[in-house]
Motif scaffolding. Structure first.
Motif, PDB file in Angstrom:
ATOM      1  N   ARG A  30      74.651  14.400 129.056  1.00  0.00           N
ATOM      2  CA  ARG A  30      75.414  15.320 129.916  1.00  0.00           C
ATOM      3  C   ARG A  30      76.825  15.523 129.351  1.00  0.00           C
ATOM      4  O   ARG A  30      77.364  16.617 129.370  1.00  0.00           O
ATOM      5  N   GLN A  31      77.394  14.443 128.830  1.00  0.00           N
ATOM      6  CA  GLN A  31      78.741  14.549 128.257  1.00  0.00           C
ATOM      7  C   GLN A  31      78.698  15.311 126.935  1.00  0.00           C
ATOM      8  O   GLN A  31      79.554  16.155 126.657  1.00  0.00           O
ATOM      9  N   ARG A  32      77.676  15.017 126.120  1.00  0.00           N
ATOM     10  CA  ARG A  32      77.603  15.684 124.799  1.00  0.00           C
ATOM     11  C   ARG A  32      77.357  17.181 124.936  1.00  0.00           C
ATOM     12  O   ARG A  32      77.729  17.953 124.052  1.00  0.00           O
ATOM     13  N   ASP A  33      76.745  17.586 126.046  1.00  0.00           N
ATOM     14  CA  ASP A  33      76.480  19.015 126.261  1.00  0.00           C
ATOM     15  C   ASP A  33      77.762  19.844 126.405  1.00  0.00           C
ATOM     16  O   ASP A  33      77.722  21.066 126.315  1.00  0.00           O
ATOM     17  N   PHE A  34      78.878  19.163 126.664  1.00  0.00           N
ATOM     18  CA  PHE A  34      80.159  19.883 126.789  1.00  0.00           C
ATOM     19  C   PHE A  34      80.670  20.352 125.431  1.00  0.00           C
ATOM     20  O   PHE A  34      81.619  21.112 125.352  1.00  0.00           O
ATOM     21  N   ARG A  35      80.028  19.859 124.376  1.00  0.00           N
ATOM     22  CA  ARG A  35      80.498  20.212 123.019  1.00  0.00           C
ATOM     23  C   ARG A  35      80.067  21.634 122.677  1.00  0.00           C
ATOM     24  O   ARG A  35      78.988  21.881 122.167  1.00  0.00           O
ATOM     25  N   GLN A  36      80.917  22.561 123.019  1.00  0.00           N
ATOM     26  CA  GLN A  36      80.609  23.983 122.825  1.00  0.00           C
ATOM     27  C   GLN A  36      81.777  24.656 122.114  1.00  0.00           C
ATOM     28  O   GLN A  36      82.918  24.221 122.248  1.00  0.00           O
ATOM     29  N   LEU A  37      81.454  25.736 121.415  1.00  0.00           N
ATOM     30  CA  LEU A  37      82.502  26.493 120.722  1.00  0.00           C
ATOM     31  C   LEU A  37      83.491  27.083 121.728  1.00  0.00           C
ATOM     32  O   LEU A  37      83.070  27.383 122.841  1.00  0.00           O
ATOM     33  N   PRO A  38      84.763  27.236 121.418  1.00  0.00           N
ATOM     34  CA  PRO A  38      85.341  26.981 120.098  1.00  0.00           C
ATOM     35  C   PRO A  38      85.688  25.515 119.837  1.00  0.00           C
ATOM     36  O   PRO A  38      85.955  25.150 118.691  1.00  0.00           O
ATOM     37  N   GLY A  39      85.673  24.655 120.858  1.00  0.00           N
ATOM     38  CA  GLY A  39      85.982  23.249 120.636  1.00  0.00           C
ATOM     39  C   GLY A  39      86.089  22.527 121.965  1.00  0.00           C
ATOM     40  O   GLY A  39      86.070  23.155 123.031  1.00  0.00           O
ATOM     41  N   LEU A  40      86.185  21.191 121.877  1.00  0.00           N
ATOM     42  CA  LEU A  40      86.203  20.379 123.100  1.00  0.00           C
ATOM     43  C   LEU A  40      87.321  19.342 123.064  1.00  0.00           C
ATOM     44  O   LEU A  40      87.520  18.658 122.064  1.00  0.00           O
ATOM     45  N   ILE A  41      88.017  19.236 124.181  1.00  0.00           N
ATOM     46  CA  ILE A  41      88.957  18.134 124.398  1.00  0.00           C
ATOM     47  C   ILE A  41      88.222  17.161 125.315  1.00  0.00           C
ATOM     48  O   ILE A  41      87.845  17.531 126.431  1.00  0.00           O
ATOM     49  N   ALA A  42      87.982  15.947 124.844  1.00  0.00           N
ATOM     50  CA  ALA A  42      87.190  14.978 125.616  1.00  0.00           C
ATOM     51  C   ALA A  42      88.070  13.819 126.061  1.00  0.00           C
ATOM     52  O   ALA A  42      88.671  13.126 125.237  1.00  0.00           O
ATOM     53  N   ASP A  43      88.135  13.627 127.367  1.00  0.00           N
ATOM     54  CA  ASP A  43      89.033  12.637 127.988  1.00  0.00           C
ATOM     55  C   ASP A  43      88.201  11.480 128.545  1.00  0.00           C
ATOM     56  O   ASP A  43      87.283  11.718 129.339  1.00  0.00           O
ATOM     57  N   GLY A  44      88.498  10.249 128.129  1.00  0.00           N
ATOM     58  CA  GLY A  44      87.716   9.134 128.684  1.00  0.00           C
ATOM     59  C   GLY A  44      88.129   7.767 128.186  1.00  0.00           C
ATOM     60  O   GLY A  44      89.313   7.491 127.965  1.00  0.00           O
TER      61      GLY A  44
END
Ligand code: DC
Length: 226
Positions: A116-130
């Motif tokens: 579910r978290q990896r699915d957020f990896r979409q263009l143009p890019g992702l800022i991942a907070d955790g």
């Protein structure tokens, strides 16, 4: 995993300023934002509401696999919806934060939430907070930042946030809650909170939000050759 989409992984303990930095970075680059803590918080809220024990790995894993959670972004403001109901405020209480830290220590629960978290990896890019963005979820992120700060300064920030919302809080209690949550997040067997070996570590204890943002941007631009 879509390794062509760039990820900026930002990890660190609670109250360190990750949320503020990540929101600012998402606005700056116009990239997607993953607030992974919100996912654990929603799961914890559901568990509390349904009186599910916070160590019942089987039931919590089932819930995690079918979590009816959506993020709704409007004009840069993110709403967290559970079954379509806005729970953005309910998940921010100290109680839910503590419960989130407990359910997040369960191996199967973390595994259930990985995709579910990896699915957020979409263009143009992702800022991942955790806590484990750079060490587990996006190990190939081209940019990894780890924010840290003394428990005392993090408790002070948390106090200020609560006071701004006209909420009453006792400093000693906030400090104790932060210390207990740190202890659990840093010492759990699975995906403990720690900097990735290739992360830039920023101690935010005596830095302003602007300082942290500037340092991050300089580093990101260098890493991504922007
Ligand atoms: O970032 P936060 O305070 O919203 O996170 C709440 C809890 O969820 C935190 O104490 C630990 C857990 N968490 C985690 O284990 N892994 C993440 N990637 C994000 C949060």
């Amino acid at each position: 995993m879509n390794t062509l989409v760039p990820v900026i992984a930002v990890d660190g303990p609670s109250g360190v300023g990750k949320g503020t930095l990540c929101q600012a970075l998402a606005n700056h680059f116009n990239w997607h934002l993953l607030d992974s803590g919100a996912i654990y918080r929603v799961l914890a809220l559901l568990a509390l509401n349904h009186h599910i024990a916070l160590n019942d790995e089987l039931q919590l894993t089932q819930l995690a696999l079918n979590l009816p959670l959506t993020f709704d972004t409007h004009h840069g403001e993110v709403k967290v919806l559970l079954n379509g109901v806005d729970v953005s405020k309910d998940i921010r209480t100290e109680e839910t934060g503590g419960a989130a830290s407990k359910v997040a220590s369960l191996n199967q629960v973390r595994a259930a939430l990985l995709q579910r978290q990896r699915d957020f990896r979409q263009l143009p890019g992702l800022i991942a907070d955790g806590r484990d963005m750079g060490t587990v979820v996006f190990t190939d992120a081209p940019v990894k930042i780890f924010l840290d700060a003394s428990p005392h300064s993090r408790a002070e920030r948390r106090m200020k946030q609560l006071q701004d919302k006209q909420k009453h809080a006792k400093f000693a209690e906030i400090l104790q809650e932060i210390t207990a949550r740190d202890e659990r997040d840093r010492n759990r067997a699975v995906a403990p909170l720690k900097p990735a070996t290739d992360a830039l570590i920023i101690d935010t204890t005596s830095l302003s939000i602007q300082d942290v943002f500037n340092q991050s941007i300089t580093y990101i631009n260098e890493k991504l050759a922007l």
